[in-house]
Design a protein around this motif. Structure first.
Motif, PDB file in Angstrom:
ATOM      1  N   UNK A 143      -4.333  10.037  -1.649  1.00 29.71           N
ATOM      2  CA  UNK A 143      -5.521   9.042  -0.966  1.00 29.71           C
ATOM      3  C   UNK A 143      -4.751   8.307   0.026  1.00 29.71           C
ATOM      4  N   UNK A 144      -3.758   7.748  -0.172  1.00 26.47           N
ATOM      5  CA  UNK A 144      -3.045   6.941   0.805  1.00 26.47           C
ATOM      6  C   UNK A 144      -2.242   7.841   1.838  1.00 26.47           C
ATOM      7  N   UNK A 145      -2.745   8.734   2.418  1.00 27.17           N
ATOM      8  CA  UNK A 145      -2.175   9.809   2.940  1.00 27.17           C
ATOM      9  C   UNK A 145      -1.056   9.395   4.234  1.00 27.17           C
ATOM     10  N   UNK A 146      -1.078   8.327   4.765  1.00 30.94           N
ATOM     11  CA  UNK A 146      -0.200   7.793   5.645  1.00 30.94           C
ATOM     12  C   UNK A 146       0.861   6.891   5.196  1.00 30.94           C
ATOM     13  N   UNK A 147       0.733   6.693   3.814  1.00 31.38           N
ATOM     14  CA  UNK A 147       1.910   5.943   3.272  1.00 31.38           C
ATOM     15  C   UNK A 147       3.270   6.088   3.734  1.00 31.38           C
ATOM     16  N   UNK A 159       8.152   4.942   6.547  1.00 28.74           N
ATOM     17  CA  UNK A 159       9.355   5.180   7.818  1.00 28.74           C
ATOM     18  C   UNK A 159       9.307   4.176   9.089  1.00 28.74           C
ATOM     19  N   UNK A 160       8.047   3.893   9.507  1.00 33.01           N
ATOM     20  CA  UNK A 160       7.855   3.396  10.784  1.00 33.01           C
ATOM     21  C   UNK A 160       7.931   1.687  10.552  1.00 33.01           C
ATOM     22  N   UNK A 172       9.773   0.352   8.016  1.00 29.61           N
ATOM     23  CA  UNK A 172      10.906  -0.100   7.253  1.00 29.61           C
ATOM     24  C   UNK A 172      10.893  -0.503   6.197  1.00 29.61           C
ATOM     25  N   UNK A 173       9.671  -0.266   5.230  1.00 34.35           N
ATOM     26  CA  UNK A 173       9.139  -0.937   4.037  1.00 34.35           C
ATOM     27  C   UNK A 173       9.202   0.343   2.906  1.00 34.35           C
ATOM     28  N   UNK A 174       9.427   0.187   1.635  1.00 35.07           N
ATOM     29  CA  UNK A 174       8.911   1.090   0.782  1.00 35.07           C
ATOM     30  C   UNK A 174       7.666   1.226   0.556  1.00 35.07           C
ATOM     31  N   UNK A 175       7.023   2.267  -0.075  1.00 37.11           N
ATOM     32  CA  UNK A 175       5.551   2.362  -0.463  1.00 37.11           C
ATOM     33  C   UNK A 175       5.203   0.990  -1.283  1.00 37.11           C
ATOM     34  N   UNK A 176       5.885   0.788  -2.210  1.00 44.50           N
ATOM     35  CA  UNK A 176       5.516  -0.240  -2.985  1.00 44.50           C
ATOM     36  C   UNK A 176       5.281  -1.572  -2.382  1.00 44.50           C
ATOM     37  N   UNK A 177       6.414  -1.874  -1.402  1.00 49.65           N
ATOM     38  CA  UNK A 177       6.137  -3.100  -0.587  1.00 49.65           C
ATOM     39  C   UNK A 177       5.051  -3.152   0.271  1.00 49.65           C
ATOM     40  N   UNK A 178       4.573  -1.783   0.757  1.00 50.15           N
ATOM     41  CA  UNK A 178       3.458  -1.833   1.431  1.00 50.15           C
ATOM     42  C   UNK A 178       2.035  -2.261   0.772  1.00 50.15           C
ATOM     43  N   UNK A 179       2.164  -1.794  -0.566  1.00 49.60           N
ATOM     44  CA  UNK A 179       1.109  -1.900  -1.490  1.00 49.60           C
ATOM     45  C   UNK A 179       0.812  -3.181  -1.771  1.00 49.60           C
ATOM     46  N   UNK A 180       2.218  -3.910  -1.980  1.00 46.54           N
ATOM     47  CA  UNK A 180       2.135  -5.307  -2.422  1.00 46.54           C
ATOM     48  C   UNK A 180       1.695  -6.335  -1.342  1.00 46.54           C
ATOM     49  N   UNK A 181       2.119  -5.813   0.083  1.00 48.46           N
ATOM     50  CA  UNK A 181       1.483  -6.742   1.194  1.00 48.46           C
ATOM     51  C   UNK A 181       0.061  -6.586   1.306  1.00 48.46           C
ATOM     52  N   UNK A 182      -0.284  -5.349   0.969  1.00 45.16           N
ATOM     53  CA  UNK A 182      -1.721  -5.202   1.089  1.00 45.16           C
ATOM     54  C   UNK A 182      -2.667  -5.668   0.310  1.00 45.16           C
TER      55      UNK A 182
END
Length: 296
Positions: free
Chosen positions: A164-168, A173-174, A176-186
């Motif tokens: 579902x999160x196809x661009x994660x 990579x772009x 410099x965050x882990x997927x878990x960090x991106x989800x936490x920020x979101x």
């Protein structure tokens, strides 16, 4: 708190049934009107949240005044980032307005001119009230906190599985965050809904943490799955329908975001806040079945 310059406006025709009221801050040193977060003393962010709140307030005030302080020919007022679109019906206008055949031609103005005149007077009075409120609350952090806390919070469940999160992976990579960090920020805090647009029920919201700041995709996708949730430029959108889109997709919600047969048609309005909540794929599929969104 730095002083917020006075509000100003200008009205423009948009076709033969819409008037755009553009809001701006008056520059103290020139006649140039500042919008979208400039000058810097107003807001360093890409979108000026204070100006947006003024647009939302003005739209709501206009909507409430239809048939009272404003003509019934006005259908609705819709806010954007820093403007209000006021839509009107020409048939209603002509039924409501009866020109004086004995008056000078200049007094029998066009629908745009007459409605603009009424809207300008009403809007200027409302902006004066907002200026006065802003001046009275100057230096008071409590005023802003009260305004923020009064916003309605709408919870949106999101499945961040990679299907579902196809661009994660790309975002990881772009940025410099882990997927878990991106989800936490979101999901960290509620996001202000600036406006609805592009397609029915699509909310532009933000502003996310600067760590999530990146441009939209260089190549937009021709069709996204309904419920897809995207981010770009510290903002977010949720796609209610299968439409093209150039935002980076981080997840999907199983909720039905727009229903033309049930007022108020959307789950949120401009001025509300969206709180994202991470859910599992199992929870997503259950909610998808309950909301009947699996076949959208």
């Amino acid at each position: 708190m730095k002083k917020i310059p006075p509000l100003d406006l200008r009205l423009e025709a948009e076709g033969d049934s819409c008037i755009i009221i553009r809001l701006s801050y008056q520059s103290p040193n020139s006649s140039i009107h500042q919008t979208h977060g400039t000058p810097e003393q107003v807001s360093p962010d890409p979108i000026n949240a204070q100006l947006n709140r003024c647009a939302i307030d003005l739209a709501q005030s206009i909507q409430s005044a239809i048939g009272q302080a404003l003509p019934q020919a006005i259908i609705e007022a819709i806010p954007s980032f820093d403007a209000v679109g006021v839509y009107y019906d020409l048939d209603r206008f002509h039924a409501e307005h009866h020109p004086d055949p004995t008056a000078e031609a200049a007094e029998n103005l066009s629908p745009f001119a007459l409605l603009s005149k009424a809207l300008e007077k009403f809007s200027l009075n409302r902006l004066k009230d907002l200026d006065a409120t802003s001046e009275a609350a100057k230096g008071s952090a409590a005023s802003t906190e009260t305004q923020e806390s009064s916003s309605r919070i709408v919870e949106i469940p999101v499945c961040y599985e990679l299907e579902y999160g196809v661009d994660l992976p790309y975002l990881s990579q772009e940025l410099g965050l882990s997927v878990a960090q991106i989800i936490e920020l979101h999901t960290r805090e509620p996001m202000h809904v600036f406006m609805l647009g592009f397609s029915p029920g699509l909310p532009f919201h933000g502003l996310f943490d600067p760590a999530l700041n990146l441009p939209r995709r260089a190549q937009p996708r021709t069709q996204l799955v309904p419920g897809s949730i995207g981010i770009a430029n510290r903002q977010g959108v949720i796609y209610p329908f299968a439409t093209p889109g150039g935002w980076h997709i981080v997840g999907r919600t199983p909720l039905r975001l727009f229903n033309a047969n049930k007022a108020p048609y959307t789950l949120y309005q401009a001025g509300d806040k969206i709180q994202f909540k991470a859910i599992s794929k199992e929870e997503f599929l259950i909610l998808q079945a309950e909301n009947g969104t699996g076949d959208l």
